[in-house]
Design a protein around this motif. Structure first.
Motif, PDB file in Angstrom:
ATOM      1  N   TYR A  52       0.799  -1.230   0.000  1.00  0.00           N
ATOM      2  CA  TYR A  52       0.000   0.000   0.000  1.00  0.00           C
ATOM      3  C   TYR A  52       0.832   1.280   0.000  1.00  0.00           C
ATOM      4  CZ  TYR A  52      -3.642  -3.338   1.160  1.00  0.00           C
ATOM      5  OH  TYR A  52      -4.501  -4.404   1.136  1.00  0.00           O
ATOM      6  N   VAL A  84      -1.281   9.787  -3.502  1.00  0.00           N
ATOM      7  CA  VAL A  84      -1.799   8.794  -2.545  1.00  0.00           C
ATOM      8  C   VAL A  84      -1.364   7.370  -2.910  1.00  0.00           C
ATOM      9  CG1 VAL A  84      -3.964   7.845  -1.605  1.00  0.00           C
ATOM     10  CG2 VAL A  84      -3.817  10.283  -2.155  1.00  0.00           C
ATOM     11  N   SER A  89       0.581   5.684   3.020  1.00  0.00           N
ATOM     12  CA  SER A  89       1.031   6.808   3.861  1.00  0.00           C
ATOM     13  C   SER A  89      -0.179   7.520   4.475  1.00  0.00           C
ATOM     14  CB  SER A  89       1.915   7.783   3.070  1.00  0.00           C
ATOM     15  OG  SER A  89       1.293   8.179   1.870  1.00  0.00           O
ATOM     16  N   ASP A 113      -5.390  12.201  -5.884  1.00  0.00           N
ATOM     17  CA  ASP A 113      -4.512  11.462  -6.804  1.00  0.00           C
ATOM     18  C   ASP A 113      -5.232  11.270  -8.133  1.00  0.00           C
ATOM     19  OD1 ASP A 113      -1.889   9.389  -6.109  1.00  0.00           O
ATOM     20  OD2 ASP A 113      -2.889   9.181  -8.034  1.00  0.00           O
ATOM     21  N   PRO A 119       1.955  12.010 -14.102  1.00  0.00           N
ATOM     22  CA  PRO A 119       1.954  12.653 -15.429  1.00  0.00           C
ATOM     23  C   PRO A 119       3.381  12.663 -15.970  1.00  0.00           C
ATOM     24  CG  PRO A 119       1.848  14.312 -13.698  1.00  0.00           C
ATOM     25  CD  PRO A 119       1.835  12.973 -13.011  1.00  0.00           C
ATOM     26  N   CYS A 138       3.518   4.366 -11.115  1.00  0.00           N
ATOM     27  CA  CYS A 138       2.897   4.672  -9.820  1.00  0.00           C
ATOM     28  C   CYS A 138       1.378   4.805  -9.931  1.00  0.00           C
ATOM     29  CB  CYS A 138       3.413   5.979  -9.227  1.00  0.00           C
ATOM     30  SG  CYS A 138       5.123   5.989  -8.796  1.00  0.00           S
ATOM     31  N   PHE A 166      -4.377  17.183 -10.273  1.00  0.00           N
ATOM     32  CA  PHE A 166      -4.393  18.244  -9.258  1.00  0.00           C
ATOM     33  C   PHE A 166      -4.910  19.576  -9.801  1.00  0.00           C
ATOM     34  CE2 PHE A 166      -0.414  16.162  -7.138  1.00  0.00           C
ATOM     35  CZ  PHE A 166      -1.216  15.180  -6.569  1.00  0.00           C
ATOM     36  N   HIS A 182       0.796  16.681   3.118  1.00  0.00           N
ATOM     37  CA  HIS A 182       1.816  15.731   2.674  1.00  0.00           C
ATOM     38  C   HIS A 182       1.846  15.743   1.151  1.00  0.00           C
ATOM     39  CE1 HIS A 182       3.305  11.350   2.145  1.00  0.00           C
ATOM     40  NE2 HIS A 182       4.324  12.163   2.298  1.00  0.00           N
TER      41      HIS A 182
HETATM   42  C1  LIG Z   1       5.047   8.366  -5.346  1.00  0.00           C
HETATM   43  S1  LIG Z   1       3.362   8.130  -5.595  1.00  0.00           S
HETATM   44  C2  LIG Z   1       2.634   8.429  -4.018  1.00  0.00           C
HETATM   45  C3  LIG Z   1       3.034   7.409  -2.989  1.00  0.00           C
HETATM   46  C4  LIG Z   1       2.118   7.298  -1.785  1.00  0.00           C
HETATM   47  N1  LIG Z   1       2.103   8.478  -0.956  1.00  0.00           N
HETATM   48  C5  LIG Z   1       2.468   6.085  -0.955  1.00  0.00           C
HETATM   49  O1  LIG Z   1       2.071   6.017   0.212  1.00  0.00           O
HETATM   50  O2  LIG Z   1       3.125   5.177  -1.482  1.00  0.00           O
HETATM   51  C6  LIG Z   1       2.973   9.583  -6.456  1.00  0.00           C
HETATM   52  C7  LIG Z   1       1.505   9.727  -6.779  1.00  0.00           C
HETATM   53  O3  LIG Z   1       1.264  11.058  -7.192  1.00  0.00           O
HETATM   54  C8  LIG Z   1       0.233  11.064  -8.149  1.00  0.00           C
HETATM   55  N2  LIG Z   1       0.368  12.316  -8.923  1.00  0.00           N
HETATM   56  C9  LIG Z   1       1.520  12.933  -9.288  1.00  0.00           C
HETATM   57  N3  LIG Z   1       1.254  14.082  -9.934  1.00  0.00           N
HETATM   58  C10 LIG Z   1      -0.099  14.210  -9.976  1.00  0.00           C
HETATM   59  C11 LIG Z   1      -0.992  15.196 -10.509  1.00  0.00           C
HETATM   60  N4  LIG Z   1      -0.539  16.282 -11.144  1.00  0.00           N
HETATM   61  N5  LIG Z   1      -2.310  15.002 -10.327  1.00  0.00           N
HETATM   62  C12 LIG Z   1      -2.789  13.890  -9.696  1.00  0.00           C
HETATM   63  N6  LIG Z   1      -1.984  12.913  -9.186  1.00  0.00           N
HETATM   64  C13 LIG Z   1      -0.664  13.076  -9.325  1.00  0.00           C
HETATM   65  C14 LIG Z   1       0.467   9.793  -8.952  1.00  0.00           C
HETATM   66  O4  LIG Z   1      -0.714   9.328  -9.529  1.00  0.00           O
HETATM   67  C15 LIG Z   1       1.012   8.823  -7.880  1.00  0.00           C
HETATM   68  O5  LIG Z   1       0.024   7.976  -7.364  1.00  0.00           O
END
Ligand SMILES: C[S@@+](CC[C@H](N)C(=O)[O-])C[C@H]1O[C@@H](n2cnc3c(N)ncnc32)[C@H](O)[C@@H]1O
Length: 272
Positions: A52, A84, A89, A113, A119, A138, A166, A182
């Motif tokens: 997770y 997320v 987390s 998310d 992206p 991811c 976002f 976060h």
């Molecule tokens: C490294 S992962 C998050 C890890 C998570 N916090 C965990 O507990 O493992 C990064 C996340 O950011 C999301 N993400 C990155 N940029 C984004 C954006 N502009 N809009 C929506 N989601 C975004 C991705 O879909 C991805 O799920």
């Protein structure tokens, strides 16, 4: 397929690596701080890793700690997570709230998310990110987010999961105040839009946690650009580990002479 892609928990090897890296961290934590609370936290970490979350044990412990610090400081506001994935987390922060017997306020959890993966990185994110990028990197699942909250016995009543990019979701909610933000979204554009939409809502003394500050140059540049563009003074960045950092939102200039919230952190905190 290159090394960064292979190490990603989207693949089996990455999952095994994340688990193998997590175990010694958890054992080290238990040995350093043998207590009932550490045992509880270690159990939580074993529940969330690696299925997770891809966040290190050290940074998860930091998140748990900061949520309880926010309670101890009586900070008002919600807990917000941008990035997320599968919810690990976020669930650790939920458990921190639930475990805190001193807490009387109910906090909303806002979880943003795309659930489509990262992206595409831009120029600010550097060649390493651009070379490693693949579609679906991811990619988290909402079902897994609810699954881990249920597995840990956390109520979903206050949890709002907002799927989408976002730039179209962050400004479409009625978040009023944030006690802890976060940011785990890797790239420059993603981190920057979070700051633009949400920084103003973080209460003074509230925590801003940057999971990728030392990992990806775009994340670091986005934070630095925002701070420079808005002439924010008094940011004291604290290093968590090789990847993450956090700071408390400084007091507004006219109140900066008043006593600052003083925070003493435990666990794996390393202040530099
Ligand atoms: C490294 S992962 C998050 C890890 C998570 N916090 C965990 O507990 O493992 C990064 C996340 O950011 C999301 N993400 C990155 N940029 C984004 C954006 N502009 N809009 C929506 N989601 C975004 C991705 O879909 C991805 O799920």
């Amino acid at each position: 397929m290159n090394l960064i892609q292979l190490r990603s928990p989207d693949f089996l090897i990455g999952k095994i690596l994340f688990f193998a890296k997590g175990l010694p961290e958890i054992l080290q934590f238990l040995m350093r701080q043998p207590s009932k609370q550490s045992l509880r936290l270690s159990w939580l970490l074993l529940q969330v890793k690696p299925k997770y979350t891809m966040v290190s044990a050290r940074r998860l412990i930091n998140l748990y700690d900061l949520v309880q610090q926010a309670n101890a400081l009586n900070l008002s506001g919600d807990i917000v997570e941008c990035g997320v994935w599968n919810g690990g987390s976020a669930a650790i922060m939920g458990a921190a709230c639930q475990d805190d017997e001193t807490q009387d306020k109910v906090r909303n959890f806002w979880l943003f998310d795309s659930f489509c993966g990262l992206p595409q990185p831009g120029v600010q994110d550097g060649k390493r990110a651009q070379d490693a990028y693949f579609e679906g990197w991811c990619q988290g699942e909402i079902e897994k987010v609810t699954q881990i909250f249920n597995q840990l016995g956390l109520s979903l009543g206050q949890v709002k999961i907002i799927p989408g990019w976002f730039d179209s979701t962050l400004n479409a909610t009625d978040i009023k105040k944030i006690a802890l933000l976060h940011i785990d979204a890797d790239w420059y554009a993603s981190v920057k839009v979070v700051f633009e939409e949400l920084y103003a809502k973080v209460v003074e003394g509230g925590f801003i946690v940057l999971d990728d500050y030392w990992t990806w140059p775009g994340c670091r540049a986005a934070v630095e650009d925002y701070i420079k563009e808005h002439q924010i003074e008094g940011v004291v960045l604290k290093r968590i580990d090789r990847h993450g950092a956090y700071f408390q939102k400084p007091l507004q200039p006219d109140r900066s002479q008043e006593a600052r919230c003083s925070v003493s952190l435990t666990g794996f905190q390393r202040k530099r």
